[in-house]
Design a protein around this motif. Sequence first.
Motif, PDB file in Angstrom:
ATOM      1  N   ILE A 109       0.828  -1.212   0.000  1.00 25.55           N
ATOM      2  CA  ILE A 109       0.000   0.000   0.000  1.00 25.55           C
ATOM      3  C   ILE A 109       0.853   1.249   0.000  1.00 25.55           C
ATOM      4  CG2 ILE A 109      -1.763   1.252   1.280  1.00 25.55           C
ATOM      5  CD1 ILE A 109      -3.109  -1.176   1.856  1.00 25.55           C
ATOM      6  N   ALA A 150       1.946   1.729  -3.540  1.00 25.87           N
ATOM      7  CA  ALA A 150       0.881   2.123  -4.469  1.00 25.87           C
ATOM      8  C   ALA A 150       0.493   3.591  -4.276  1.00 25.87           C
ATOM      9  CB  ALA A 150      -0.336   1.225  -4.271  1.00 25.87           C
ATOM     10  N   VAL A 160      -9.573  -0.333   7.334  1.00 24.52           N
ATOM     11  CA  VAL A 160     -10.378  -1.405   6.730  1.00 24.52           C
ATOM     12  C   VAL A 160     -11.776  -1.428   7.316  1.00 24.52           C
ATOM     13  CG1 VAL A 160      -8.584  -2.997   6.017  1.00 24.52           C
ATOM     14  CG2 VAL A 160      -9.414  -3.071   8.347  1.00 24.52           C
ATOM     15  N   GLU A 164     -15.406  -0.076   8.361  1.00 28.11           N
ATOM     16  CA  GLU A 164     -16.319   0.969   7.876  1.00 28.11           C
ATOM     17  C   GLU A 164     -17.171   1.543   8.958  1.00 28.11           C
ATOM     18  OE1 GLU A 164     -17.492  -1.411   3.844  1.00 28.11           O
ATOM     19  OE2 GLU A 164     -18.224  -2.054   5.808  1.00 28.11           O
ATOM     20  N   LYS A 166     -10.522   1.265   3.049  1.00 24.21           N
ATOM     21  CA  LYS A 166      -9.856   0.379   2.085  1.00 24.21           C
ATOM     22  C   LYS A 166     -10.828  -0.725   1.717  1.00 24.21           C
ATOM     23  CE  LYS A 166      -5.458   0.626   4.520  1.00 24.21           C
ATOM     24  NZ  LYS A 166      -4.390  -0.192   5.113  1.00 24.21           N
ATOM     25  N   PRO A 167     -10.804  -1.225   0.487  1.00 21.45           N
ATOM     26  CA  PRO A 167     -10.008  -0.726  -0.637  1.00 21.45           C
ATOM     27  C   PRO A 167     -10.613   0.537  -1.259  1.00 21.45           C
ATOM     28  CG  PRO A 167     -11.230  -2.723  -1.249  1.00 21.45           C
ATOM     29  CD  PRO A 167     -11.564  -2.416   0.164  1.00 21.45           C
ATOM     30  N   PHE A 168      -9.787   1.422  -1.744  1.00 25.04           N
ATOM     31  CA  PHE A 168     -10.279   2.666  -2.335  1.00 25.04           C
ATOM     32  C   PHE A 168      -9.635   2.840  -3.703  1.00 25.04           C
ATOM     33  CE2 PHE A 168      -6.165   4.491  -1.650  1.00 25.04           C
ATOM     34  CZ  PHE A 168      -5.735   3.984  -0.438  1.00 25.04           C
ATOM     35  N   GLY A 169     -10.285   3.593  -4.547  1.00 23.86           N
ATOM     36  CA  GLY A 169      -9.706   3.893  -5.847  1.00 23.86           C
ATOM     37  C   GLY A 169      -8.864   5.151  -5.731  1.00 23.86           C
ATOM     38  N   VAL A 170      -7.889   5.292  -6.596  1.00 23.75           N
ATOM     39  CA  VAL A 170      -7.006   6.449  -6.534  1.00 23.75           C
ATOM     40  C   VAL A 170      -7.763   7.741  -6.823  1.00 23.75           C
ATOM     41  CG1 VAL A 170      -5.120   7.568  -7.792  1.00 23.75           C
ATOM     42  CG2 VAL A 170      -4.853   5.253  -6.916  1.00 23.75           C
TER      43      VAL A 170
END
Lengths: 235, 495
Positions: free
Chosen positions: A15, A18, A82, A84, A103-107
């Motif tokens: 992570i 990324a 992680v 919610e 997470k997970p998230f988009g950029v």
Amino acid sequence: MKKGKVLVVDDEEAIRKAVRRALSSRGFAVEVAADGEEAIGAARTFDPDLVILDLNLPELDGLAVCRHLRAWSAVPILVLSVREDEADKVAALDLGADDYLTKPFGVDELMARVRALLRRTGGQGTPGPFRFNDGDLSIDLSSHTIARGGAEIHLTKTEWSLVEALAQHPGKLLTHGWLLDRVWGNGYEGDVDVLRVFVSQLRRKIEEDPRRPRIVVTDPGIGYRWLLRPSEPPD
Amino acid sequence: MAFVAGTITGTRGRMPPRLARLTIRRPRRRLAGYLVATVGTAALTAALLPFRNGLAPLSKGFGYLVIVVAAAAIGGLGPGILASLLSFLTFNFFFLPPYNSFIIGSGEDIVVLFVFLGLSILISAALARASERAEAAEAREAGLAGLQELSALLVALGAGDGSYDAVLARVGALFGFSSVTLALDEASGPLGDPGMEMALSVGGRSLGRLTLRGERPPLSDAEGRVLRAFSDQLAVVAERDRLSKAAMEAQVYRETDHLRRSLLAAVSHDLRSPLAAIKASVTDLLGEDAEHSPDDLREALESVNDETDRLASMIANLLDMSRIEGGILRARVQGVDLGEVLSECVDRALRRWPGLSISLNVDDDAAGVRADPLFLDRVVANLLENAAKAATESGTRGIEVEAHRDPDDATVVVAVIDHGRGVAPELRRDLFVAFYQVDRRNSHVGTGLGLAICKGFLALMSGAIWVDETVGGGATFRFSLPLAVGSLTGGSLSA
């Protein structure tokens, strides 16, 4: 010319890499840290404009790091987790975090939050955002005008205060408490229902489809965001 | 009101102890008393008759007093009164002039006679009462002794012992019943022969009943009291056992629930982390607002690949673990070429972690084992994954895999040796428990299931697993499997 300095704190190497890749390929200077101790050290030496912080860190946990940082810095903090659940988010925001990503998230989501947090708000010598356009909707905060397809929309005084509070921090998470305080002042902190009613009224006036809001979006249990980008970037 | 003359057999054909005996003997004693009254009076009369003229009336009277006392002492009030009346009549008829008639000659003699009657009745009554009291005291004492014994037995029963058989048998023996059974409310069984029943209840709540069967006279008051006291105590003990069992079940439930929750949290975190890295990498590349260098591209794609492998491995582990715990796994044990399996695993590991060097050494006499090939593969894969992580983290890069025959028994021992940080001695035992993680950093250990799965699989193949310290630092995981005897023909032997 770098757009800003970001410190990324996460115990998972994949992570860290990324997020670093995403930010540096978009013009940011990035430092990484793998645990709480490193994070606090890096915050002091690197002096970031934004800290992206994972809540699940070994040993010194994310919330504790948040508290540490807040003790001597007003740097915007975006927390990653992680989990919610609302309780987790509220705890982080109470301790001084400014926004939250699951997470997970988009950029794309990540960048929207990052930009929102780095955008300078009005009142520091730089003008805040004041013009918004979205399709046939146009909003001008300085002259207090809203029109859709040329037809003017009339807002009450309170509704305008609400719009201003939201629109001056596009993309940023604004908690119920913060909004209530800004718009209504003391004595209304707990009255989330009042806020909800006004937001609902506002949506009916300015949203194309009030049941699917795109301008004033809810972060359930926490607050709201103004998702329109200003037409003229403030800086 | 039946009673049995002669011996009453308890559970083993011997006389029941004191309390029961007291009740049983009373009717016999009464009969004996009557016999003494009648026979004694007759015998005494016959004995004294020849001396009729020589003795003064009073002297003759004393003899009858003795009979009265004897009759009353042995048989109670009834025999005493009978003896008094018989003596009164006999004495009058045979020993007061005029002889052989009921007429009394002198006034003095009348007085004497009636005084004698009054006295003998009083004495009978007093004796009878004293005798009753003594008997009652004896009964009380026997009752207390019996109750004490039963209480001690009840108290000695630990919670959850479940069976009250020993105590109930003792009750039967003490009271002369042939069988004593306890039926708790939850258990509704057939009624069986009807017997005497005692209801058990605590705080107004009915718990069940005690059934006593056997041939013996109805219970005396004393016996009844003892039995009542005992059944009350039994009720309390039964209730305590019931509550204790409920408490334990609640405790187990709480712990299981807690374990389930933390499991869920751990699994959620460990599964979402690789997903987060994958999503971030991919959306980064998809984004139109960024300039990516070829290095960035390569790094992103490699990351997606690695994280996908990691996720696949974690999911496989989770599934294995749930199957092991569900008990639905069957080992298909057969002759397996150990060298082949190990070498395949090592090759896969080298493909996944190209920077490592993994050496493999299988002794000739350790070439064949009895195992399930799939399970064996998973065990080795898990151990290699752990070793790879240890090696990468510590930068030591070298791993050795060895297999040799244990000289002491017919097993083969396989060792996976790394030179990483190693495992502290105090942690070694807990390592094989599901979800145990050496420290939170090792969240790459993949939900902490790998070693627990190894242990589970090996158990199904009659093998074992343990960890030692590598000489010079690091961890050496060893596992054992039964040696395959006979020759291996490229695959399975008949089981």
